[in-house]
Design a protein around this motif. Structure first.
Motif, short mmCIF file in Angstrom:
data_model
loop_
_atom_site.label_atom_id
_atom_site.label_comp_id
_atom_site.label_asym_id
_atom_site.label_seq_id
_atom_site.Cartn_x
_atom_site.Cartn_y
_atom_site.Cartn_z
N THR A 136 0.83 -1.19 0.00
CA THR A 136 0.00 0.00 0.00
C THR A 136 0.87 1.24 0.00
OG1 THR A 136 -0.05 0.05 2.41
CG2 THR A 136 -1.76 -1.24 1.31
N SER A 137 0.23 2.40 -0.25
CA SER A 137 0.98 3.67 -0.21
C SER A 137 1.57 3.90 1.17
CB SER A 137 0.03 4.83 -0.57
OG SER A 137 -0.43 4.69 -1.89
N LEU A 138 0.81 3.54 2.21
CA LEU A 138 1.31 3.71 3.58
C LEU A 138 2.54 2.86 3.82
CD1 LEU A 138 0.93 4.89 6.42
CD2 LEU A 138 -0.56 2.95 6.94
N HIS A 139 2.51 1.63 3.35
CA HIS A 139 3.65 0.72 3.53
C HIS A 139 4.89 1.28 2.83
CE1 HIS A 139 5.88 -3.07 3.79
NE2 HIS A 139 6.20 -2.88 2.51
N LYS A 140 4.72 1.72 1.59
CA LYS A 140 5.86 2.24 0.83
C LYS A 140 6.41 3.52 1.45
CE LYS A 140 3.58 2.05 -3.11
NZ LYS A 140 3.25 2.15 -4.55
N THR A 141 5.48 4.38 1.92
CA THR A 141 5.92 5.63 2.56
C THR A 141 6.68 5.35 3.84
OG1 THR A 141 4.00 6.78 1.63
CG2 THR A 141 5.15 7.86 3.44
N ARG A 142 6.19 4.42 4.65
CA ARG A 142 6.89 4.06 5.89
C ARG A 142 8.27 3.49 5.58
NH1 ARG A 142 5.00 3.48 10.82
NH2 ARG A 142 6.36 1.67 11.14
N LYS A 143 8.36 2.72 4.50
CA LYS A 143 9.64 2.12 4.13
C LYS A 143 10.65 3.20 3.76
CE LYS A 143 11.53 -1.56 1.21
NZ LYS A 143 11.21 -2.57 0.17
N ILE A 144 10.17 4.21 3.01
CA ILE A 144 11.05 5.32 2.61
C ILE A 144 11.52 6.10 3.84
CG2 ILE A 144 11.13 7.53 1.39
CD1 ILE A 144 9.16 6.30 -0.64
N ILE A 145 10.57 6.42 4.73
CA ILE A 145 10.91 7.18 5.94
C ILE A 145 11.83 6.37 6.84
CG2 ILE A 145 9.96 8.22 8.03
CD1 ILE A 145 7.44 8.87 6.44
N SER A 146 11.55 5.07 6.95
CA SER A 146 12.38 4.21 7.79
C SER A 146 13.82 4.18 7.28
CB SER A 146 11.79 2.79 7.81
OG SER A 146 12.63 1.91 8.52
#
Length: 234
Positions: free
Chosen positions: A57-67
């Motif tokens: 999901t967009s949330l998963h990908k965004t969290r991965k980038i931020i992480s």
């Protein structure tokens, strides 16, 4: 609630959403539906479930980038930070996409139903062309497929009680299909052998349905060309 407590609450929710199992992620298709109470819920096929599970999901990908940017730490974001805003926007986008997918599935479901109805009949009979009397029998059975349930709902209603929502829904469905049949019922063109062969090759893909020719058959027996129902049907 303090700003720090608010931040911790948001971080916990975001983490829970990111860790949700594939089964809880939004996945909606029109190719397979099951009844749940008085509603129909979409149930993707096994191949579609596997595909959806692989799509983050967009949330998963965004969290991965931020992480990655923060060295693996995502649970210590300030409530008003730019990264927190990115997570909220990604979550909102996932919800919006899920709603759009559900609306699209509701519109596409009746089209898929008719394709599968005639597809299964051709496969069962192992024929590549149907004659008008046989097609009209199939249409009649399709139009009145809810009659048994409608009669059961009517019998279950106590004398003097108004019709239930389910009874009204079934009656409207049957009436709408009957009205369409009077004017010209839209079906995949099973009078043409080449198109029937193409219909028999249907494998569940929405894109494949768009390549199939359609016809209209009236109750009086008139056959005419039909257009692909891009805006949906009953």
């Amino acid at each position: 609630m303090s700003a720090e407590q608010s931040h911790q609450l948001w971080s916990t929710r975001a983490a829970n959403l990111d860790q949700a199992p594939p089964e809880s992620l939004p996945r909606s298709t029109a190719s397979d539906f099951k009844r749940h109470g008085n509603k129909k819920i979409s149930v993707p096929s096994s191949s579609q479930q596997d595909t959806a599970a692989k799509m983050p999901t967009s949330l998963h990908k965004t969290r991965k980038i931020i992480s990655k940017k923060r060295g693996g730490v995502v649970n210590s974001l300030h409530a008003k930070s730019r990264d927190s805003m990115r997570l909220r926007l990604a979550h909102a986008r996932d919800i919006r996409l899920e709603k759009q997918a559900n609306a699209r599935a509701i519109k596409e479901e009746p089209i898929v139903d008719r394709i599968e109805y005639f597809h299964n009949y051709l496969k069962e009979k192992d024929v590549t062309r149907l004659e008008l009397p046989e097609v009209q029998t199939l249409i009649h059975n399709y139009v009145h497929q809810h009659d048994e349930e409608l009669n059961e709902v009517k019998k279950a209603r106590r004398p003097g009680r108004p019709a239930s929502n389910r009874e009204d829904q079934l009656k409207r469905k049957v009436d709408t299909l009957e009205e369409e049949y009077e004017k010209g019922f839209l079906i995949p063109n099973v009078f043409d052998e080449d198109n029937s062969r193409k219909l028999m090759g249907y494998e569940g893909s929405w894109a494949y349905i768009a390549t199939i020719a359609w016809s209209k058959v009236s109750k009086a027996g008139k056959i005419s060309n039909g257009d692909f129902p891009s805006k949906g049907i009953m």
